[in-house]
Design a protein around this motif. Structure first.
Motif, PDB file in Angstrom:
ATOM      1  N   ASP A 175       0.837  -1.188   0.000  1.00 28.06           N
ATOM      2  CA  ASP A 175       0.000   0.000   0.000  1.00 28.06           C
ATOM      3  C   ASP A 175       0.882   1.252   0.000  1.00 28.06           C
ATOM      4  N   VAL A 176       0.332   2.319  -0.489  1.00 29.16           N
ATOM      5  CA  VAL A 176       1.047   3.600  -0.437  1.00 29.16           C
ATOM      6  C   VAL A 176       0.121   4.656   0.141  1.00 29.16           C
ATOM      7  N   SER A 177       0.720   5.643   0.711  1.00 31.58           N
ATOM      8  CA  SER A 177      -0.032   6.787   1.247  1.00 31.58           C
ATOM      9  C   SER A 177       0.395   8.034   0.492  1.00 31.58           C
ATOM     10  N   ILE A 178      -0.589   8.840   0.096  1.00 27.01           N
ATOM     11  CA  ILE A 178      -0.292  10.080  -0.623  1.00 27.01           C
ATOM     12  C   ILE A 178      -1.132  11.205  -0.035  1.00 27.01           C
ATOM     13  N   CYS A 179      -0.737  12.405  -0.369  1.00 27.62           N
ATOM     14  CA  CYS A 179      -1.521  13.573   0.021  1.00 27.62           C
ATOM     15  C   CYS A 179      -2.541  13.879  -1.055  1.00 27.62           C
ATOM     16  N   PHE A 180      -3.542  14.619  -0.703  1.00 30.90           N
ATOM     17  CA  PHE A 180      -4.589  14.974  -1.656  1.00 30.90           C
ATOM     18  C   PHE A 180      -3.983  15.667  -2.871  1.00 30.90           C
ATOM     19  N   GLY A 181      -4.394  15.204  -4.052  1.00 30.74           N
ATOM     20  CA  GLY A 181      -3.901  15.803  -5.283  1.00 30.74           C
ATOM     21  C   GLY A 181      -2.654  15.154  -5.831  1.00 30.74           C
ATOM     22  N   ALA A 184      -0.559   8.351  -7.055  1.00 29.04           N
ATOM     23  CA  ALA A 184      -0.092   7.123  -6.392  1.00 29.04           C
ATOM     24  C   ALA A 184       0.557   6.201  -7.417  1.00 29.04           C
ATOM     25  N   GLU A 185       1.668   5.609  -7.043  1.00 30.61           N
ATOM     26  CA  GLU A 185       2.356   4.633  -7.887  1.00 30.61           C
ATOM     27  C   GLU A 185       2.378   3.292  -7.165  1.00 30.61           C
ATOM     28  N   LEU A 186       1.780   2.309  -7.809  1.00 33.11           N
ATOM     29  CA  LEU A 186       1.704   0.979  -7.216  1.00 33.11           C
ATOM     30  C   LEU A 186       2.427  -0.012  -8.129  1.00 33.11           C
ATOM     31  N   VAL A 187       3.220  -0.906  -7.508  1.00 32.25           N
ATOM     32  CA  VAL A 187       4.028  -1.878  -8.253  1.00 32.25           C
ATOM     33  C   VAL A 187       3.265  -3.196  -8.355  1.00 32.25           C
ATOM     34  N   LEU A 188       3.123  -3.684  -9.581  1.00 30.37           N
ATOM     35  CA  LEU A 188       2.434  -4.951  -9.801  1.00 30.37           C
ATOM     36  C   LEU A 188       3.297  -6.133  -9.368  1.00 30.37           C
ATOM     37  N   ASP A 189       2.667  -7.072  -8.706  1.00 27.52           N
ATOM     38  CA  ASP A 189       3.334  -8.328  -8.335  1.00 27.52           C
ATOM     39  C   ASP A 189       2.589  -9.472  -9.031  1.00 27.52           C
ATOM     40  N   ILE A 190       3.147  -9.970 -10.166  1.00 23.46           N
ATOM     41  CA  ILE A 190       2.546 -11.071 -10.925  1.00 23.46           C
ATOM     42  C   ILE A 190       3.429 -12.302 -10.742  1.00 23.46           C
TER      43      ILE A 190
END
Length: 222
Positions: A175-181, A184-190
């Motif tokens: 999971d990632v946490s970001i500020c409003f605006g 978000a960058e999420l890394v795929l795990d396949i």
């Protein structure tokens, strides 16, 4: 006079024959078969084709007769198989039979994984047989039997290998946490190698689909 009983060649097996009966004359005959090196009355071991014959009465000068016989041939059936080379675990693959001869055909299809013959019904050219292997499996077409001549079989080794891909599992690395605006960058795990169609959404915007590999980064603007 004379007549001949012709036995056709079967399965290109050089087993054609002509059984000759001659009547009349002195009974002392000379037989000449120009197409083969023999001077016997009956001939065998023949391939399909036309065979000329001259019969000469050796005791009656100038008494001879010419004729010919046609030996037919029944070719062996021919065939090959084709189908889906890759399926996912739990899916099925249709093996298509390309058959030449007179159907319906009796088929011997061996599952090389189990070593057993598949229960293939009588088939005609273009028919399919469905298999559902759980692991990579090679299927070998061992024989084809023609409906018109059960003694006439094709024997060969056409084969097809159905590759079974296990179920693909995919998730995000963390999971990632970001500020409003922010984005978000999420890394795929396949859990498998290769490119896969992945559909994802952020719960707000419409779903997005694309081809992705393990480790690629997806961006979201929630």
């Amino acid at each position: 006079s004379f007549n001949g009983v012709v036995n056709d060649e079967t399965c290109a097996g050089n087993d054609g024959a002509i059984d000759l009966t001659v009547n009349g004359g002195s009974g002392n005959y000379d037989y000449s078969w120009p197409d083969i090196p023999t001077n016997t009355e009956d001939i065998s071991g023949l391939v399909g084709g036309t065979y000329s014959l001259t019969v000469v009465d050796q005791d009656l000068v100038g008494c001879s007769r010419d004729t010919s016989f046609v030996v037919g041939t029944t070719p062996a059936p021919l065939g090959s198989i084709s189908g889906d080379n890759t399926i996912c675990l739990g899916e099925s693959s249709d093996i298509t039979f390309n058959l030449n001869g007179t159907g319906p055909f009796t088929i011997a299809l061996r599952n090389e994984q189990s070593g057993l013959l598949e229960a293939v019904p009588l088939l005609n050219d273009g028919d399919v047989f469905t298999v559902s292997p759980a692991v990579n499996t090679t299927y070998t077409l061992e024989s084809i039997t023609d409906a018109n001549n059960p003694a006439c079989n094709f024997t060969g080794t056409p084969e097809i290998t159905v590759q079974v891909r296990p179920e693909v599992n995919a998730s995000f690395v963390s999971d990632v946490s970001i500020c409003f605006g922010e984005t978000a960058e999420l890394v795929l795990d396949i859990d498998q190698v290769g490119a896969f169609e992945v559909t994802y959404n952020d719960g707000v915007n419409p779903p997005v689909s694309g081809l992705y590999t393990d480790g690629e980064v997806l961006t979201f603007n929630p």
